[in-house]
Write a protein that holds these residues in place. Structure first.
Motif, short mmCIF file in Angstrom:
data_model
loop_
_atom_site.label_atom_id
_atom_site.label_comp_id
_atom_site.label_asym_id
_atom_site.label_seq_id
_atom_site.Cartn_x
_atom_site.Cartn_y
_atom_site.Cartn_z
N SER A 68 0.81 -1.30 -0.03
CA SER A 68 -0.04 -0.10 -0.03
C SER A 68 0.85 1.37 -0.11
N GLY A 69 2.11 1.13 0.33
CA GLY A 69 3.03 2.23 0.15
C GLY A 69 4.36 2.02 0.93
N PRO A 70 5.30 2.80 0.78
CA PRO A 70 6.52 2.66 1.68
C PRO A 70 6.46 2.79 3.03
N LYS A 71 5.73 3.80 3.50
CA LYS A 71 5.55 4.09 4.78
C LYS A 71 5.05 2.96 5.59
N GLN A 72 3.94 2.47 4.69
CA GLN A 72 3.06 1.49 5.70
C GLN A 72 3.75 0.22 5.84
N ALA A 73 4.81 -0.11 4.83
CA ALA A 73 5.40 -1.20 4.63
C ALA A 73 6.61 -1.21 5.82
N ILE A 74 7.31 0.32 5.90
CA ILE A 74 8.37 0.29 7.06
C ILE A 74 7.69 0.08 8.44
N LEU A 223 18.67 0.54 12.50
CA LEU A 223 19.26 0.47 11.31
C LEU A 223 18.32 0.44 10.17
N ASP A 224 17.25 -0.80 10.40
CA ASP A 224 16.33 -0.86 9.45
C ASP A 224 15.46 0.23 9.16
N ALA A 225 15.14 0.84 10.34
CA ALA A 225 14.10 2.11 10.19
C ALA A 225 14.77 3.19 9.38
N SER A 226 16.28 3.35 9.39
CA SER A 226 16.80 4.35 8.83
C SER A 226 16.99 3.98 7.36
N LEU A 228 15.49 1.73 5.48
CA LEU A 228 14.32 1.49 4.89
C LEU A 228 13.68 2.85 4.51
N SER A 229 13.68 4.04 5.29
CA SER A 229 12.86 5.30 5.05
C SER A 229 13.73 5.92 4.17
N GLN A 230 15.05 5.42 3.70
CA GLN A 230 15.87 5.99 2.35
C GLN A 230 15.54 5.52 0.97
N THR A 231 14.80 4.15 1.30
CA THR A 231 14.65 3.50 -0.28
C THR A 231 13.39 3.98 -1.03
#
Length: 231
Positions: A68-74, A223-226, A228-231
């Protein structure tokens, strides 16, 4: 408790049953329901059994949310990683009654608890992330590195190999394999056995034994949050 996770307490065991669609997909609501059930189990000072539906423990994250979107996935991955950490540090024993397939986050749930019982049959357990074009997140790598055998870690994480129940036992996903008809009784007997532990000693020893893993997970989640937010 109703909804995607039902709660049944019969001293000393609290049974959390996942019941969300055909594959017990883990959405934000489902994870929140698991968290709420764990809160209740902690208040009851119960040994926890987590079980799925016949033929399926969980197929992993809800793909509708993931797509549904990058933010939702993260957000979902982060929420799931925090659940993993909570399960690993839960002050009372947790048993997984794996009633069939356990794929992706479903397999990670198995690695997050204290004792895992699977069933015989044409079922698969493991991580399909690399096979479907997803790079494994750091939290998943650290959890798998700690709980799987070294050869199985390479095959499961990098090669996306899925394991039949007895192979999953050898790999480290499971501690016991029984027939489907024996699963509930096996889970109950494991819960009763673990329920005889001194829970203060259990909790303190669990935190001491898993201190390195919990610290690695804290770093991996950040680290994942950082990343993934840049992808």
């Amino acid at each position: 408790m109703t909804g995607p996770v039902t709660y049944h307490y019969e001293d000393p065991v609290a049974t959390l049953t996942l019941n969300h669609g055909k594959v017990n997909a883990l959405s934000p609501d489902v994870i929140a329901a698991i968290e709420a059930a764990l809160d209740r189990a902690e208040q009851d000072r119960a040994v926890v059994v987590i079980k799925g539906q016949p033929g399926i423990f969980s197929g992993g994250y809800d793909l509708k949310v993931m797509m549904s979107g990058p933010k939702q996935a993260i957000d979902l991955i982060t929420q799931g990683s925090h659940l993993t950490r909570r399960l690993l540090a839960h002050p009372f024993p947790i048993i997984a009654a794996c009633s069939g397939h356990a794929i992706a986050k479903g397999a990670f749930l198995l690695l997050s608890v204290d004792y895992r019982i699977g069933i015989e049959g044409p079922f698969t357990i493991g991580f399909n992330e690399v096979a479907i074009g997803m790079t494994m997140h750091h939290a998943g790598v650290e959890l798998a590195r700690d709980r799987l055998t070294k050869p199985a870690f390479q095959r499961a994480v990098i090669g996306a190999e899925l394991f039949a129940p007895h192979a999953a036992l050898s790999a480290g996903f499971l501690d016991e394999v029984v027939t489907a008809s024996a699963l509930d009784e096996a889970a109950l007997q494991a819960a009763l056995r673990l329920g005889k532990l001194n829970m203060t000693a259990h909790s303190q020893t669990k935190l001491k034994a898993r201190a390195g893993l919990l610290a690695a997970l804290d770093e991996a989640i950040a680290l994942d949050a950082s990343q993934l937010s840049q992808t």
